[in-house]
Write a protein that holds these residues in place. Structure first.
Motif, PDB file in Angstrom:
ATOM      1  N   GLN A  46      35.930  43.024  36.841  1.00 42.23           N
ATOM      2  CA  GLN A  46      37.421  42.309  37.094  1.00 42.23           C
ATOM      3  C   GLN A  46      38.579  42.823  36.158  1.00 42.23           C
ATOM      4  OE1 GLN A  46      38.213  38.275  35.652  1.00 42.23           O
ATOM      5  NE2 GLN A  46      36.216  38.476  34.534  1.00 42.23           N
ATOM      6  N   PHE A  47      38.313  43.786  35.225  1.00 36.40           N
ATOM      7  CA  PHE A  47      39.250  44.679  34.459  1.00 36.40           C
ATOM      8  C   PHE A  47      39.430  45.648  34.972  1.00 36.40           C
ATOM      9  CE2 PHE A  47      36.721  41.708  31.839  1.00 36.40           C
ATOM     10  CZ  PHE A  47      37.729  40.856  31.354  1.00 36.40           C
ATOM     11  N   ASN A  91      31.676  39.441  35.740  1.00 34.16           N
ATOM     12  CA  ASN A  91      31.792  40.770  36.135  1.00 34.16           C
ATOM     13  C   ASN A  91      32.672  41.723  35.348  1.00 34.16           C
ATOM     14  OD1 ASN A  91      31.841  43.119  37.561  1.00 34.16           O
ATOM     15  ND2 ASN A  91      31.377  41.900  39.502  1.00 34.16           N
ATOM     16  N   PRO A  92      32.471  42.673  34.702  1.00 34.51           N
ATOM     17  CA  PRO A  92      33.417  43.541  33.845  1.00 34.51           C
ATOM     18  C   PRO A  92      34.201  44.446  34.867  1.00 34.51           C
ATOM     19  CG  PRO A  92      31.090  44.433  33.863  1.00 34.51           C
ATOM     20  CD  PRO A  92      31.014  43.230  34.318  1.00 34.51           C
ATOM     21  N   GLN A  95      45.386  41.996  28.417  1.00 34.67           N
ATOM     22  CA  GLN A  95      44.316  42.683  27.959  1.00 34.67           C
ATOM     23  C   GLN A  95      44.641  44.291  28.181  1.00 34.67           C
ATOM     24  OE1 GLN A  95      40.716  43.954  29.461  1.00 34.67           O
ATOM     25  NE2 GLN A  95      39.787  43.570  27.796  1.00 34.67           N
ATOM     26  N   ILE A 136      43.882  39.584  32.255  1.00 35.15           N
ATOM     27  CA  ILE A 136      43.499  40.919  32.551  1.00 35.15           C
ATOM     28  C   ILE A 136      44.939  41.648  32.394  1.00 35.15           C
ATOM     29  CG2 ILE A 136      42.923  42.432  34.572  1.00 35.15           C
ATOM     30  CD1 ILE A 136      41.159  39.922  35.662  1.00 35.15           C
ATOM     31  N   ASN A 170      33.478  38.092  28.315  1.00 39.93           N
ATOM     32  CA  ASN A 170      33.223  39.493  29.097  1.00 39.93           C
ATOM     33  C   ASN A 170      33.976  40.354  28.586  1.00 39.93           C
ATOM     34  OD1 ASN A 170      32.496  41.341  31.121  1.00 39.93           O
ATOM     35  ND2 ASN A 170      33.392  39.985  32.826  1.00 39.93           N
ATOM     36  N   HIS A 190      32.826  43.948  26.325  1.00 42.75           N
ATOM     37  CA  HIS A 190      33.019  45.295  27.008  1.00 42.75           C
ATOM     38  C   HIS A 190      34.039  46.056  26.579  1.00 42.75           C
ATOM     39  CE1 HIS A 190      30.440  43.552  30.196  1.00 42.75           C
ATOM     40  NE2 HIS A 190      29.833  44.738  30.052  1.00 42.75           N
ATOM     41  N   PHE A 191      35.161  45.412  26.190  1.00 42.88           N
ATOM     42  CA  PHE A 191      36.296  46.326  25.313  1.00 42.88           C
ATOM     43  C   PHE A 191      36.687  46.282  24.118  1.00 42.88           C
ATOM     44  CE2 PHE A 191      36.688  45.515  30.133  1.00 42.88           C
ATOM     45  CZ  PHE A 191      36.150  46.660  30.587  1.00 42.88           C
TER      46      PHE A 191
END
Lengths: 421, 323
Positions: free
Chosen positions: A231-232, A228-229, B247, B244, B277, B281-282
């Protein structure tokens, strides 16, 4: 011979998004080879069994149905018609709806125009693909706390309390706030519409680790699945969300020590026997405040509420309740106090606080600071849309009332809800 | 769906609901007074007397607690016109001789009616003072909730008490993990040393994870967080939080480590899913384009892995790479 369709006054495919409200469209003969006179064509809703469905109108007032015959001039001049999504049949994916144009004389296909019936839906009922597109766009808007989302977080703070809460403009201001966010999401993925959390019903699929997350029992720290994105998700330099629920999010509607939030029907009844906005606006307390305080953590406090992505789904439901009340009671006329309480502007006799009168522009989009307004105005003017010119860069309260453009098509804001025609 | 038919059905639902309004629903109709709804005698003195009577009932310690709670809830809609209700709720919240259920309900009442409302601005100092008095309450729930509200208000007093509890465990009012979480509402550079200490000598795994989250903004903690991320002996959930945090703190270094984790078949599947993930996305797409081996490996994982999370993350990555 070929035809060309223009939707939302643009040839750009980025404009090919519609809702339930009729939008003006045009069709013309784009390739005149072989054309000797006017050509009669039939516009058809293609794939009527799957995906988004379209209804045609010859004029804005007249429903025509699945097909519309039109005669196109031989010189390539455009002919107007209107289209809308068929209520109850929204798209599931980008451009899964289509207008097929057939030559009436030989049944030959002249063009296919793909579009999307883009509708805000109940978050608990989204398909996995719809959910994932929404989460991905939201996470990218946040961009680990470094993205454009920080403006949204900074707009909805205590310092701006009087702009958004406690007065008549609570509903219009939040409608604009949500639409601003939704347009930003659509810049990332145009197929995304903001889903809503029906807090008066259990929503186990929303409150899952694959969607908006599940809070752990001891700390209220929201847990997400590794894929799940969200979480960032990061706000104020710290990753994560805190949201201890005061109810069982798997089985119950939102509730706390003071009971469950009132139902949709009871919310609509709050408008009283005359269904006036002044009475209906009590929904700011019940169910809105109530829903916020069915959790602890970010969402329970005004200054931190917008740090939680759930905030936007909660407010989408508050906005949906207003939209439903408007639809049922036909409350779109901005000249009537039934539709809105304060019809003038700040400074008028009997006006309310600045920003909450019909003709007042709204902070922060008007970029006014100081005095009665907050000292800063994050985020700039209101963003444009590829599907409508409304509400413009500095929206006023009045721009939020006739959101479907039913009275004035120029006011159509370009969003709709799955259960509000 | 036929819209006119839909409208008729909805009209019918509203009509039935209006007919069947219970005593609670009757409160929505301003024409009926609150005492009638609650089944009380209506006072002859009008609205003011009615309200006084209700307040008397709420304050009456001999009265049934459930009725007192219900009455407090029922009159919340009158709070805008009757500011004294806010004071009554604060009194109940502060009174340690009152039942905990009533005090919690009073706290919810105050929280709800003051959410976004400026009507109670003048009462705010008193509200915060009462919450500070609840910080030492024997009721754990009330204590935690009061501390949570004060922390979100960036209240200096509660911050001091939180730090005190983290430095001297005997003075802790709540578990260290919760204290760290609440400290996060207003984190300052001076908090980082104690957070690093907690990460190095954690009182609990939960406290360690909360501390790591807050260190995501502390550049001088980068090496510590990188070490945790690389440590395969560390638990998966702690490493996940480190990923997290890193990042956010050092995105370029994170991308390099994330690729290594993805390529390493002895790695934990949840960690690999998190890294895929994040990259999907990033990460900078141009940088990813230069690494065809990574793409191939992720496609292979997508085809062969039995982990649902890993498969889901790989699917998302592949879809994003094709955009």
């Amino acid at each position: 011979m070929r035809t060309e369709i223009t939707i939302n006054a643009s040839n750009n495919p980025a404009a090919n998004y519609i809702g339930w409200a009729p939008v003006r469209s045009q069709i013309r003969l784009a390739d005149l080879s072989g054309v000797t006179g006017p050509v009669t064509v039939r516009l058809r809703n293609q794939n009527s069994g799957t995906g988004g469905q379209i209804t045609f109108f010859s004029t804005i007032l007249r429903t025509w149905g699945d097909e519309l015959p039109l005669t196109l001039p031989a010189n390539g001049s455009p002919v107007d018609f209107f289209i809308a999504g068929r209520f109850g049949r929204p798209s599931m994916a980008d451009r899964d709806a289509a207008i097929q144009v057939i030559n009436a004389s030989d049944a030959r296909e002249l063009s296919i125009t793909r579009l999307m019936v883009r509708i805000r839906k109940n978050a608990n009922n989204l398909t996995i693909a719809e959910r994932d597109r929404f989460l991905s766009a939201l996470a990218r808007l946040n961009d680990r706390g470094m993205g454009r989302f920080s403006d949204f977080r900074n707009i909805h703070r205590s310092a701006a309390n009087d702009e958004a809460h406690g007065f008549a403009g609570f509903l219009p201001w939040h409608r604009a706030f949500l639409l601003d966010l939704e347009r930003e999401l659509q810049q990332i993925d145009p197929s995304v519409a903001l889903p809503y959390w029906r807090f008066d019903q259990p929503a186990p699929r929303l409150f899952s680790r694959d969607f908006i997350g599940v809070a752990d029992f001891n700390l209220g720290r929201v847990q997400f699945s590794p894929s799940n994105p969200l979480q960032f998700w990061t706000t104020d330099l710290a990753p994560g969300v805190v949201r201890p629920p005061r109810f069982n999010t798997s089985t119950s509607r939102a509730s706390n020590e003071r009971g469950a939030v009132i139902s949709e029907i009871d919310t609509l009844l709050q408008g009283g026997p005359n269904n006036q906005y002044r009475a209906f606006a009590i929904l700011e307390d019940k169910p809105h405040n109530h829903a916020h305080t069915c959790f602890g953590g970010f969402i329970s406090d005004l200054d931190t509420a917008a740090k939680d992505p759930l905030f936007f789904l909660l407010h989408a439901n508050v906005d949906r309740l207003w939209a439903k009340w408007q639809w049922f009671n036909r409350r779109f006329d901005i000249t009537s106090t039934n539709s809105y309480s304060f019809l003038g502007r700040a400074g008028d006799p009997r006006a309310t606080r600045i920003g909450h009168n019909l003709n007042d522009t709204m902070w922060p989009w008007n970029q006014m600071t100081g005095g009665f307004r907050p000292n800063t105005a994050p985020g700039g003017n209101f963003p444009n849309s590829s599907t409508t010119r409304a509400p413009g860069p500095t929206p006023a309260v009045r721009d939020m009332i006739d959101y479907q453009g039913l009275i004035d098509p120029a006011r159509r804001l370009g969003f709709d809800y799955d259960d509000v025609p | 769906m036929d819209v006119e038919q839909y409208r008729k059905q909805y009209e019918e639902q509203l009509r039935r609901a209006a007919e069947q309004q219970t005593s609670y629903r009757d409160l929505l109709d301003k024409s009926k007074s609150t005492p009638m709804v609650l089944g009380l005698e209506e006072s002859e003195g009008g609205e003011q007397d009615e309200m006084a009577e209700l307040i008397k009932l709420i304050r009456n310690k001999d009265e049934d607690v459930e009725l007192r709670i219900r009455t407090l809830d029922a009159i919340s809609r009158e709070a805008g016109e009757h500011g004294e209700l806010f004071d009554v709720a604060l009194e109940l919240l502060q009174d340690t001789n009152e039942p905990a259920a009533l005090r919690r309900s009073a706290l919810s009442f105050v929280q709800q009616i003051s959410f976004g409302s400026t009507r109670f601005a003048a009462k705010r100092p008193n509200y915060l003072a009462v919450l500070r008095s609840v910080v030492d309450d024997k009721d754990t729930t009330l204590r935690r909730r009061a501390m949570g509200i004060l922390a979100r208000e960036k209240d200096e007093y509660v911050q001091r008490r939180l730090i005190e509890g983290l430095e001297h465990r005997s003075k802790a009012l709540i578990p260290p993990a919760k204290a760290i979480q609440l400290l996060g509402y207003d984190i300052h550079a001076e908090h980082y040393p104690i957070l690093r200490q907690i990460v190095e000598r954690p009182p609990s795994r939960a406290a360690k994870k909360e501390a790591i989250r807050l260190l995501a903004a502390d550049a001088s903690s980068k090496d510590l967080l990188l070490e945790i991320l690389r440590d395969k002996g560390e638990s998966s959930d702690v490493r996940n939080i480190s990923a997290i945090a890193v990042q956010s703190l050092a995105p370029t270094e994170f991308e390099e480590i994330a690729k290594q984790i993805v390529m390493d078949d002895s790695e934990d599947n949840a960690m690999r899913a998190t890294c895929i993930n994040a990259l999907a996305h990033f990460a900078n797409p141009a940088v990813l384009s230069e690494d065809s081996k990574l793409d191939e490996h992720i496609e292979q994982l997508s085809a062969t892995s039995s982990s649902r999370q890993l498969k889901q993350a790989t699917r998302s990555y592949i879809a994003k790479r094709k955009e």
